[in-house]
Write a protein that holds these residues in place. Structure first.
Motif, PDB file in Angstrom:
ATOM      1  N   GLU A   1       2.944  -5.654  -7.305  1.00 19.87           N
ATOM      2  CA  GLU A   1       3.258  -5.882  -5.904  1.00 19.87           C
ATOM      3  C   GLU A   1       4.396  -6.881  -5.725  1.00 19.87           C
ATOM      4  O   GLU A   1       5.123  -6.825  -4.732  1.00 19.87           O
ATOM      5  CB  GLU A   1       2.016  -6.353  -5.150  1.00 19.87           C
ATOM      6  CG  GLU A   1       1.022  -5.245  -4.865  1.00 19.87           C
ATOM      7  CD  GLU A   1      -0.064  -5.667  -3.921  1.00 19.87           C
ATOM      8  OE1 GLU A   1      -0.167  -5.090  -2.829  1.00 19.87           O
ATOM      9  OE2 GLU A   1      -0.824  -6.597  -4.271  1.00 19.87           O
TER      10      GLU A   1
ATOM     11  N   THR B   1       0.266   1.149   3.020  1.00 16.01           N
ATOM     12  CA  THR B   1       0.408   0.089   2.026  1.00 16.01           C
ATOM     13  C   THR B   1      -0.739  -0.919   2.088  1.00 16.01           C
ATOM     14  O   THR B   1      -1.021  -1.595   1.099  1.00 16.01           O
ATOM     15  CB  THR B   1       1.743  -0.652   2.196  1.00 16.01           C
ATOM     16  OG1 THR B   1       1.845  -1.183   3.521  1.00 16.01           O
ATOM     17  CG2 THR B   1       2.910   0.310   1.945  1.00 16.01           C
ATOM     18  N   ARG B   2      -1.426  -1.014   3.214  1.00 15.59           N
ATOM     19  CA  ARG B   2      -2.599  -1.907   3.297  1.00 15.59           C
ATOM     20  C   ARG B   2      -3.738  -1.379   2.427  1.00 15.59           C
ATOM     21  O   ARG B   2      -4.434  -2.162   1.776  1.00 15.59           O
ATOM     22  CB  ARG B   2      -3.047  -2.057   4.753  1.00 15.59           C
ATOM     23  CG  ARG B   2      -2.057  -2.799   5.643  1.00 15.59           C
ATOM     24  CD  ARG B   2      -2.440  -2.682   7.097  1.00 15.59           C
ATOM     25  NE  ARG B   2      -2.432  -1.278   7.526  1.00 15.59           N
ATOM     26  CZ  ARG B   2      -2.734  -0.868   8.749  1.00 15.59           C
ATOM     27  NH1 ARG B   2      -3.094  -1.750   9.678  1.00 15.59           N
ATOM     28  NH2 ARG B   2      -2.696   0.418   9.067  1.00 15.59           N
TER      29      ARG B   2
ATOM     30  N   ARG C   1      -3.295   0.455  -0.246  1.00 11.82           N
ATOM     31  CA  ARG C   1      -2.892   0.234  -1.637  1.00 11.82           C
ATOM     32  C   ARG C   1      -3.134  -1.211  -2.045  1.00 11.82           C
ATOM     33  O   ARG C   1      -3.620  -1.486  -3.150  1.00 11.82           O
ATOM     34  CB  ARG C   1      -1.424   0.605  -1.845  1.00 11.82           C
ATOM     35  CG  ARG C   1      -0.985   0.468  -3.310  1.00 11.82           C
ATOM     36  CD  ARG C   1       0.447   0.904  -3.510  1.00 11.82           C
ATOM     37  NE  ARG C   1       1.379   0.047  -2.789  1.00 11.82           N
ATOM     38  CZ  ARG C   1       2.494   0.479  -2.211  1.00 11.82           C
ATOM     39  NH1 ARG C   1       2.821   1.764  -2.264  1.00 11.82           N
ATOM     40  NH2 ARG C   1       3.295  -0.356  -1.572  1.00 11.82           N
ATOM     41  N   HIS C   2      -2.803  -2.148  -1.172  1.00 11.02           N
ATOM     42  CA  HIS C   2      -3.021  -3.560  -1.489  1.00 11.02           C
ATOM     43  C   HIS C   2      -4.504  -3.837  -1.715  1.00 11.02           C
ATOM     44  O   HIS C   2      -4.875  -4.538  -2.673  1.00 11.02           O
ATOM     45  CB  HIS C   2      -2.493  -4.441  -0.361  1.00 11.02           C
ATOM     46  CG  HIS C   2      -2.798  -5.889  -0.528  1.00 11.02           C
ATOM     47  ND1 HIS C   2      -2.150  -6.687  -1.451  1.00 11.02           N
ATOM     48  CD2 HIS C   2      -3.711  -6.696   0.083  1.00 11.02           C
ATOM     49  CE1 HIS C   2      -2.629  -7.912  -1.389  1.00 11.02           C
ATOM     50  NE2 HIS C   2      -3.573  -7.944  -0.478  1.00 11.02           N
TER      51      HIS C   2
ATOM     52  N   GLN D   1      -6.180  -5.175  -5.246  1.00  9.95           N
ATOM     53  CA  GLN D   1      -7.038  -6.363  -5.292  1.00  9.95           C
ATOM     54  C   GLN D   1      -8.390  -6.024  -5.915  1.00  9.95           C
ATOM     55  O   GLN D   1      -8.953  -6.804  -6.692  1.00  9.95           O
ATOM     56  CB  GLN D   1      -7.234  -6.932  -3.886  1.00  9.95           C
ATOM     57  CG  GLN D   1      -5.972  -7.513  -3.271  1.00  9.95           C
ATOM     58  CD  GLN D   1      -5.403  -8.643  -4.111  1.00  9.95           C
ATOM     59  OE1 GLN D   1      -4.347  -8.506  -4.742  1.00  9.95           O
ATOM     60  NE2 GLN D   1      -6.092  -9.755  -4.155  1.00  9.95           N
TER      61      GLN D   1
END
Length: 281
Positions: A81, A232-233, A235-236, A240
């Protein structure tokens, strides 16, 4: 699930980092997947002969020169990231149309590099991806070279595609499917961690290897697209979850080695399956 001895050894080697891996630990790990000691020792010998691993000390090995560069690139999933930046609408393009076959394996290495960097075929010999990775174009080139792209391939940045080609580019990836994969895999990881303490230690080690490998494989080959290609949220949140799973897996594997060895475990790691399965293909 059947685990290939070669992939198991390479995954373990990658997980050790700079520390040598004892053959004993590879054999112990193999026992979880019904891989015999003889099969593991034969695998170690063959990988050593191919230059993929090398002796570090008596009874211990590390990755060899034929695997080191690619292994280093594969291991960057942990910091992936940090390489991303806001997309401004331009694209990275690689032109392979003029490349020949320097050897039989060259096309395969080339395709692997393009896939691992998320590039997709736009037109014959022309591969493309959104320009949201690395601010320095030369960093993109060097990463592609390390992954196996021919060094005389043209790598450049473009902007202002015509509307027709821009529309085609947006169809090269299935962003909705990728977003669903992030969500589904995160749910699998979290559900497994919620019940991990109820599992026998050997089962927990075995299952964490397999499920962790599935998740890490997704990250290693993920195109890392920007909005609006993917959420993308999601994916983040998935990344995590993989980090959390990796930390838990490290503890499980250290406990496993400590439970079956008379001496403290030589590996302080989580085996990371599927990361290196492309090295010698």
């Amino acid at each position: 699930m059947k685990v290939n001895p070669k992939n198991l050894v390479l995954d373990l080697m990658l997980a050790t980092g700079d520390k040598p891996m004892a053959a004993r630990d590879a054999i112990l790990a193999g026992s979880l997947f019904n891989i015999s000691e003889n099969s593991l020792r034969v695998t170690l010998a063959r990988l050593s002969a191919a230059g993929l691993i090398e002796a570090a000390e008596r009874g211990a090995y590390r990755l060899g020169p034929a695997a080191t560069d690619l292994a280093g690139e594969v291991a960057t999933w942990r910091t992936m990231e940090s390489r991303l930046r806001a997309w401004q609408g331009s694209h990275i393009v690689v032109h392979c149309g003029a490349l020949g076959r320097s050897d039989r394996a060259a096309p395969q290495r080339r395709e692997r590099a393009l896939q691992m960097m998320g590039l997709r075929l736009l037109e014959r010999g022309l591969y493309i991806r959104p320009d949201n990775m690395e601010s320095d174009l030369d960093e993109v080139r060097q990463r592609l070279y390390k992954l196996g792209l021919d060094r005389n391939a043209a790598v450049f940045r473009v902007s202002g595609l015509d509307p027709e080609r821009e529309a085609v580019v947006h169809q090269l990836w299935n962003g909705q499917a990728l977003t669903r994969t992030y969500r589904q895999l995160r749910a699998e990881l979290e559900a497994w961690l919620a019940r991990a303490n109820q599992l026998p230690l050997d089962a927990a080690a075995r299952e964490s290897f397999l499920l962790g490998g599935k998740a890490i494989h997704q990250l290693v080959f993920d195109p890392l697209l920007p909005e609006p290609f993917v959420d993308t949220r999601e994916r983040h949140a998935f990344i995590q979850a993989v980090h959390h799973f990796d930390e838990a897996g490290r503890a499980i594997w250290n406990r496993f080695f400590a439970s079956v060895a008379d001496t403290p475990p030589a590996l302080h790691l989580t085996p990371q399956p599927a990361e290196l399965e492309t090295i010698n293909e």
